[in-house]
Design a protein around this motif. Sequence first.
Motif, mmCIF file in Angstrom:
data_model
loop_
_atom_site.group_PDB
_atom_site.id
_atom_site.type_symbol
_atom_site.label_atom_id
_atom_site.label_comp_id
_atom_site.label_asym_id
_atom_site.label_seq_id
_atom_site.Cartn_x
_atom_site.Cartn_y
_atom_site.Cartn_z
ATOM 1 N N SER A 339 21.093 32.506 -34.967
ATOM 2 C CA SER A 339 21.743 33.809 -34.879
ATOM 3 C C SER A 339 23.203 33.616 -34.496
ATOM 4 O O SER A 339 23.515 32.787 -33.640
ATOM 5 C CB SER A 339 21.071 34.702 -33.829
ATOM 6 N N PRO A 340 24.118 34.372 -35.116
ATOM 7 C CA PRO A 340 25.516 34.318 -34.690
ATOM 8 C C PRO A 340 25.708 34.787 -33.258
ATOM 9 O O PRO A 340 26.687 34.415 -32.604
ATOM 10 C CB PRO A 340 26.228 35.260 -35.680
ATOM 11 N N GLU A 341 24.755 35.601 -32.765
ATOM 12 C CA GLU A 341 24.836 36.150 -31.415
ATOM 13 C C GLU A 341 23.777 35.518 -30.517
ATOM 14 O O GLU A 341 22.582 35.724 -30.736
ATOM 15 C CB GLU A 341 24.642 37.678 -31.435
ATOM 16 N N PRO A 342 24.188 34.757 -29.485
ATOM 17 C CA PRO A 342 23.210 34.113 -28.598
ATOM 18 C C PRO A 342 22.212 35.088 -27.983
ATOM 19 O O PRO A 342 21.034 34.747 -27.813
ATOM 20 C CB PRO A 342 24.092 33.465 -27.526
ATOM 21 N N GLY A 343 22.649 36.293 -27.658
ATOM 22 C CA GLY A 343 21.745 37.268 -27.054
ATOM 23 C C GLY A 343 20.585 37.628 -27.964
ATOM 24 O O GLY A 343 19.445 37.816 -27.501
ATOM 25 N N SER A 344 20.857 37.719 -29.258
ATOM 26 C CA SER A 344 19.791 38.043 -30.218
ATOM 27 C C SER A 344 18.758 36.928 -30.287
ATOM 28 O O SER A 344 17.555 37.187 -30.403
ATOM 29 C CB SER A 344 20.391 38.284 -31.603
ATOM 30 N N LEU A 345 19.230 35.691 -30.210
ATOM 31 C CA LEU A 345 18.298 34.565 -30.249
ATOM 32 C C LEU A 345 17.410 34.558 -29.006
ATOM 33 O O LEU A 345 16.219 34.250 -29.085
ATOM 34 C CB LEU A 345 19.062 33.245 -30.364
ATOM 35 N N GLU A 346 17.962 34.910 -27.860
ATOM 36 C CA GLU A 346 17.155 34.965 -26.642
ATOM 37 C C GLU A 346 16.081 36.041 -26.755
ATOM 38 O O GLU A 346 14.947 35.850 -26.306
ATOM 39 C CB GLU A 346 18.055 35.222 -25.426
ATOM 40 N N GLU A 347 16.435 37.180 -27.350
ATOM 41 C CA GLU A 347 15.426 38.223 -27.580
ATOM 42 C C GLU A 347 14.310 37.705 -28.470
ATOM 43 O O GLU A 347 13.124 37.979 -28.233
ATOM 44 C CB GLU A 347 16.075 39.443 -28.242
ATOM 45 N N LEU A 348 14.680 36.965 -29.506
ATOM 46 C CA LEU A 348 13.679 36.415 -30.418
ATOM 47 C C LEU A 348 12.785 35.411 -29.703
ATOM 48 O O LEU A 348 11.562 35.396 -29.913
ATOM 49 C CB LEU A 348 14.369 35.766 -31.615
ATOM 50 N N ARG A 349 13.363 34.584 -28.863
ATOM 51 C CA ARG A 349 12.564 33.625 -28.093
ATOM 52 C C ARG A 349 11.467 34.350 -27.306
ATOM 53 O O ARG A 349 10.305 33.927 -27.289
ATOM 54 C CB ARG A 349 13.459 32.857 -27.111
ATOM 55 N N GLU A 350 11.849 35.417 -26.626
ATOM 56 C CA GLU A 350 10.871 36.183 -25.836
ATOM 57 C C GLU A 350 9.810 36.792 -26.740
ATOM 58 O O GLU A 350 8.625 36.816 -26.395
ATOM 59 C CB GLU A 350 11.595 37.280 -25.047
ATOM 60 N N GLU A 351 10.227 37.265 -27.906
ATOM 61 C CA GLU A 351 9.311 37.885 -28.860
ATOM 62 C C GLU A 351 8.265 36.897 -29.368
ATOM 63 O O GLU A 351 7.096 37.253 -29.607
ATOM 64 C CB GLU A 351 10.127 38.450 -30.031
ATOM 65 N N LEU A 352 8.663 35.640 -29.519
ATOM 66 C CA LEU A 352 7.774 34.637 -30.120
ATOM 67 C C LEU A 352 6.886 33.921 -29.113
ATOM 68 O O LEU A 352 5.952 33.222 -29.502
ATOM 69 C CB LEU A 352 8.610 33.607 -30.881
#
Length: 377
Positions: A339-352
């Motif tokens: 993700s270009p945005e680190p915050g979005s990747l962290e959200e995805l980590r929690e989701e997975l």
Amino acid sequence: MSVELHDFLKTAQKNRALPKVTAYNRIDGPGSSLDLNEFQETFWRLPDIPEDDPAQKWTHNLPRTVGITIDTGTEIKAHPFDPGFISVKSVEYETEVTALPGEVTPVKENWLLKILEIFDLSGVRFVLKNLREGIQSSGLGGSSTATIGVCILANELAGRPFSNIQLISLASRIEQDLGVSITGTQEQSNVIFGGVTDYVWFPWGVPGRPGTGYGESLRFELIPPEDYGLLEERTAIFHSGHPRLSSEVNQAWRNALLTDTGYKLHSQKMKVAYEYREGLRLQKWGHVRESIDKYRRIRTRLCEGYMENSQDLLERAESLNCTAFPLGAGGGGGVLLFSPEPGSLEELREELKGDYREIPFKVRSKGHEVSNVDWGP
């Protein structure tokens, strides 16, 4: 030049200083599979090489691959063995092969043992152990990492008769020709050179310069070590839970190259790989994501089943402004999330969490480390 290592390694064992190589894996992306022999040769054209071109625009139509070295991989250690014999043991796969030098049949199971024979070693057992349990390759180039790692250690013990490019060529051809995997030169080059590196492939050597042919490349550092954190906070690797043979996918791509439609699709890859290269170099993270998406779509059109085990990861990633890219040929199960945005990747980590296993990593500037080989028999 037979090199009998038994007594030498007995002394090293007593001193707790057995020769060792640690070989690291890589993350690939747009440009992967262009390192395969057929693709290097099909799309290479004699270039004009300008003196000053920081963007290396002249390479945009040449086959290339970007390798990102990470801290997973394989430890390879040389142990004393019966004088006159050679052996290779894998801890993870619980296999061992042994033979007399000169009697190693050229079959898949003996591919690493064949390397010891090529370097005319004896009285030695190479023991391979993954740095992280339970991930084996996962699309990170594990078999190639092991192959070039064995070449590096054997070369050290034999007095370094081969250059780096020769080792890359040797490892690639042994693995390919003995049927271990359909492979090119990307993973092997990564272990030799490391870092976040752009490889522009020259299957017959760089024009006007001495070279060795297959395995030759021009190399450019795209991200310096002090900026690795910027890449790490935008990338993650998760495992789909469904590995399959990467060779099946690679074979589908090779077959497509022989058709008019497939050739045209493959021919789009060089431009997309160049866009990926420039996105990383200039830290234009949106361009990195766009190139990942373009390359994945081309691959999916070329191989119908490419995304079958990663579609859920892709859909969940896209719902949070991220994207997904199956690593290697998509067979090992490892999937790059970006993700270009680190915050979005962290959200995805929690989701997975709970549904998929993450493979944590750090980017490394070196592709391998050598220990206890400054002295020899």
